[in-house]
Design a protein around this motif. Structure first.
Motif, PDB file in Angstrom:
ATOM      1  N   ASN A 604       0.753  -1.288   0.141  1.00 59.25           N
ATOM      2  CA  ASN A 604       0.096  -0.221  -0.019  1.00 59.25           C
ATOM      3  C   ASN A 604       0.802   1.176  -0.069  1.00 59.25           C
ATOM      4  OD1 ASN A 604      -2.394  -1.488   0.189  1.00 59.25           O
ATOM      5  ND2 ASN A 604      -2.533  -1.555   2.127  1.00 59.25           N
ATOM      6  N   ARG A 608       1.208   4.252  -2.779  1.00 58.27           N
ATOM      7  CA  ARG A 608       0.835   5.527  -2.623  1.00 58.27           C
ATOM      8  C   ARG A 608       1.921   6.422  -3.426  1.00 58.27           C
ATOM      9  NH1 ARG A 608      -1.393   3.799   2.209  1.00 58.27           N
ATOM     10  NH2 ARG A 608       0.496   3.835   3.391  1.00 58.27           N
ATOM     11  N   TRP A 611       1.841   6.373  -7.353  1.00 65.07           N
ATOM     12  CA  TRP A 611       0.731   7.240  -7.562  1.00 65.07           C
ATOM     13  C   TRP A 611       1.331   8.682  -7.610  1.00 65.07           C
ATOM     14  CZ3 TRP A 611      -3.053   7.166 -10.905  1.00 65.07           C
ATOM     15  CH2 TRP A 611      -4.060   8.395 -10.714  1.00 65.07           C
ATOM     16  N   SER A 612       1.700   9.193  -6.349  1.00 62.50           N
ATOM     17  CA  SER A 612       2.271  10.539  -6.206  1.00 62.50           C
ATOM     18  C   SER A 612       3.256  10.891  -7.207  1.00 62.50           C
ATOM     19  CB  SER A 612       2.832  10.721  -4.752  1.00 62.50           C
ATOM     20  OG  SER A 612       1.732  10.472  -3.866  1.00 62.50           O
TER      21      SER A 612
END
Length: 771
Positions: A604, A608, A611-612
């Protein structure tokens, strides 16, 4: 911000040894004595014993401090009365109290106000600490402590202290001292007649954590409005109850008020105090559109309680109601005639529309206003509750009476079933300004409504919210704020209003944030805010305190922060379960459970980060910075506006108010006529090409093709214009939040014209043998 960090940053020096030992209790939860890391009965006894000790400590401190504040208020009251009496009883050649005496009294009262503020903050943060540590205990150990400890909290309800009586006394004393013994006098009923008045009203939500602080800030500028100054304040004096009427089958008044249609009415019966009150006010709110040149008006008249039922049934005519008033002659004939006309109109609406009681609203109101001066009126409604009054489901609540009689003002009404009641989670602040004279609101009001203490909710209505909440099966059109009730409205502080103690700093910093707090189990957002120098907010505050030598700022009203925090964080953490807490629980279980949870949390985190990075690398259009207008800034402040996509519950629709003026209809017609004009031009070109091309035998085929293209384009533009006009007209009539601008039509028309001209040029050249 994590609660552990918030607790450390909120510690007040006087109370620093009396706060809940949140870190110690949390450390106990992480040290079970079982053979495989299991929570045992001995661990539970040890933890409960320590929790009891912490509760006793906090409760005792709260009780002692509350008594101390009461004594200080009593002493200040005697001192203020003594000074004011000397001022009023002085002779012609005698000197009264000096300016220095008034200044000392004002400083003393300001210090008491700060003590009430500090005690309220101490109670609030400790109550939150107990709530969170119990929740953490139940989640980490699997033992259910919350139901048992709720009883212990009720036995020592340190968090239920009501400061309203203290606020009223402090307001009266502070007003006496501030005006140097000459307070403004006049009609305490709101600055004049309440029969019919026009105000500009804006509404805000206030979290319960900020209610007391907000009251203390306002009372330093406006006194609490007391209707009967000679009477000792009681809690029932601030109670206000209203019965809203509507057609329980169609809810047409609800829909009209929600859509803000021209002339939409809200009819209610209101009384102040308990159920034994004999005077009932019959009120009507009428909405007026801005283009009419009129303002929305609230009008009302008084009626005896025993006359309400015959009046609503049509058995008592308005002329009979005001017959006694005419004989007594206490009111002018014009005022009586206006009341009688209003009573006749309301009675006609009730009978014609078959209006019945549907919703009751109850709250305690604290109003702030200068007597006989209604230019600025601020009211704060707490403990807001909406209750069903209808008989729709076969349950006789109000029956044939105009209101139900099985409840009074005994908030929180524990005898009612959950389906009959809606307890609103926030207080409602209303700022009412008389703007018809063109005056600007005071600067302190502008700073207050743009601060972290309030959340702007334009056009919020107790009637609309109560009806939508209590009739979920019958109401399918919801107000815009309804799906946002689960969003935490608490925000980081953005303004210092000067509620400070006279001595040195009231707050203190203990130790730095320890590493263990990084695993606080209730966190959703673990970033820290950085200031312009790159340091964290906590470091910046500590550095500023050291630079001032531990002395806080004085009462300076222009300390608004330039920019609010850019993070979408709130005062306390989210209730969602973070990865760290799941990992801590899995570590105790061990084995495959731990490794699978570890792998999932790491995946996870990697997702994240990825994706950033992708969002930063992918080019996309950037929004232009447009200066915020004055109206929007007065509502939402100068900080960043965070947006969240809201989805209506299944089977429901969210109604967004749309402002429609008459010129909008004319604008739609002008646009339609403009499209028709250009369609006629294109059709004329097609006819010309066809007629002149037919006489030229060499270019006849190309002319027919070009004429056909222009004819098709003219037909399509006509069809498009008619469809768009019908769509816009329907959207305007139904006040639909549609896109009224045309994003693609003009561009497609220009492109099609360009293509048609090029084709005509190509075919014409080919037909004439040019190429």
């Amino acid at each position: 911000m994590k609660f552990g960090e918030q607790l450390r940053s909120s510690i007040i020096r006087e109370y620093q040894w009396y706060y809940i030992d949140y870190d110690g209790l949390k450390a106990d939860l992480k040290r079970p004595s079982g053979p495989h890391g299991e929570w045992t009965e001995e661990d539970e006894k040890r933890f409960v014993s320590k929790l009891e000790a912490e509760l006793d400590k906090v409760h005792t401190k709260q009780q002692v401090k509350a008594m101390e504040i009461s004594r200080r208020i009593a002493v200040s009251e005697r001192e203020v009365k003594d000074v004011v009496n000397r001022l009023q009883e002085r002779g012609l050649n005698e000197e009264g109290p000096s300016e220095e005496e008034f200044m000392l009294l004002e400083e003393d009262l300001s210090d008491i106000i700060a003590e009430v503020h500090d005690l309220a903050k101490f109670v609030q943060v400790n109550y939150t600490g107990f709530y969170k540590i119990i929740k953490k205990h139940d989640k980490m150990t699997g033992w259910r402590l919350k139901p048992v400890f709720d009883a212990r909290l009720k036995a020592k309800p340190f968090y239920k202290e009501n400061y309203d009586a203290a606020v009223v006394k402090l307001s009266k004393l502070y007003d006496l001292v501030r005006t140097r013994g000459n307070p403004v006098k006049g009609d305490s009923s709101a600055g004049g007649s309440q029969g019919s008045f026009v105000r500009h009203t804006t509404k805000y939500w206030v979290h319960p954590d900020n209610v007391t602080e907000l009251k203390l800030i306002i009372l330093k500028h406006l006194p609490v409005l007391v209707f009967n100054p000679s009477k000792e304040f009681e809690e029932a004096d601030s109670a206000i109850s209203s019965i809203y009427y509507d057609n329980p089958e169609t809810f047409e008044l609800y829909e009209g008020r929600l859509k803000k249609t021209e002339g939409a009415e809200a009819i209610r019966l209101r009384w102040y105090g308990g159920m034994q009150t004999e005077t009932i006010f019959v009120e009507r709110k009428t909405h007026r559109e801005d283009w009419t040149g009129e303002k929305s008006v609230k009008a009302r008249f008084a009626l005896k309680e025993k006359l309400v039922n015959p009046y609503l049934r049509g058995e008592l005519l308005p002329s009979a109601i005001f017959e006694k008033a005419r004989k007594e002659g206490k009111k002018s004939e014009k005022a009586i005639a206006e009341d009688e006309r209003l009573a006749a109109e309301i009675q006609y609406s009730v009978l014609k529309k078959k209006l019945k009681p549907v919703v009751r609203s109850f709250y305690h109101r604290t109003a702030f206003q200068l007597p006989a001066d209604a230019r600025v009126r601020i009211s704060l409604d707490t403990e807001l509750t909406m209750i069903r009054e209808d008989n729709l489901d076969g349950v006789q609540r109000s029956g044939d009476n105009w209101r139900r009689t099985d409840i009074g003002i005994d908030w929180p009404f524990p005898q009612l079933p959950p389906s009959d009641i809606c307890r609103f989670p926030y207080a409602v602040l209303e700022v009412k300004l008389q703007t018809q004279l063109g005056q600007e609101p005071p600067e302190w009001v502008r700073q207050l409504i743009s601060s972290h203490l309030v959340e702007a909710v334009p056009k919020f209505s107790k009637f609309i919210h109560g009806t939508a909440s209590l009739f979920p099966d019958r109401i399918h059109l919801l107000p815009y704020w309804f799906p946002q009730m689960d969003v935490d409205i608490r925000k980081p502080p953005t303004h210092d209003f000067g509620i400070k103690r006279l001595e040195s700093s009231t707050r203190t910093s203990t130790t730095d944030v320890d590493e263990d707090d990084d695993e606080d189990s209730d966190e959703e957002n673990e970033t820290t805010t950085e200031n312009q120098n790159g340091e964290t907010s906590g470091q910046g505050v500590t550095r500023n305190r050291r630079a001032r030598g531990g002395v806080t700022a004085t009462d300076i009203e222009d300390q608004t922060v330039d920019q609010a925090s850019n993070e979408n964080t709130y005062l306390y953490d989210s209730e969602d379960e973070p990865d760290e807490d799941r990992l801590e629980e899995a570590r105790r279980v061990g084995g495959w459970t731990y490794y699978s949870t570890l792998l999932q949390t790491r995946a996870n985190a990697a997702a994240r980060v990825t994706w950033s990075v992708l969002k930063a690398l992918v080019p996309r259009p950037r929004a232009s910075q447009v200066p915020r207008n004055a109206n929007l800034e007065s509502l939402l402040g100068s900080g960043e506006i965070h947006q969240k996509r809201i989805k209506a519950p299944k089977g429901k629709k969210i109604y967004v108010p749309v402002r429609v003026e008459p010129k909008v209809y004319f604008a739609a017609e002008r646009t339609f006529l403009g499209w028709l004009e250009y369609s006629i031009y294109i059709g004329t070109i097609a006819v010309t090409l066809l007629n002149f091309g037919a006489s030229d035998k060499g270019g006849r085929g190309s002319s027919i093709i070009a004429a056909g293209v222009f004819t098709l384009l003219a037909f399509l533009s006509l069809w498009y214009a008619v469809v768009i006009y019908l769509y816009r007209s329907h959207a305007i009539r139904t006040r639909k939040a549609a896109r009224y601008y045309d994003k693609w039509g003009p561009s497609i028309l220009c492109a099609a014209l360009f293509v048609a001209v090029v084709l005509n040029f190509v075919y014409e050249g080919k037909g004439r043998g040019v190429w």
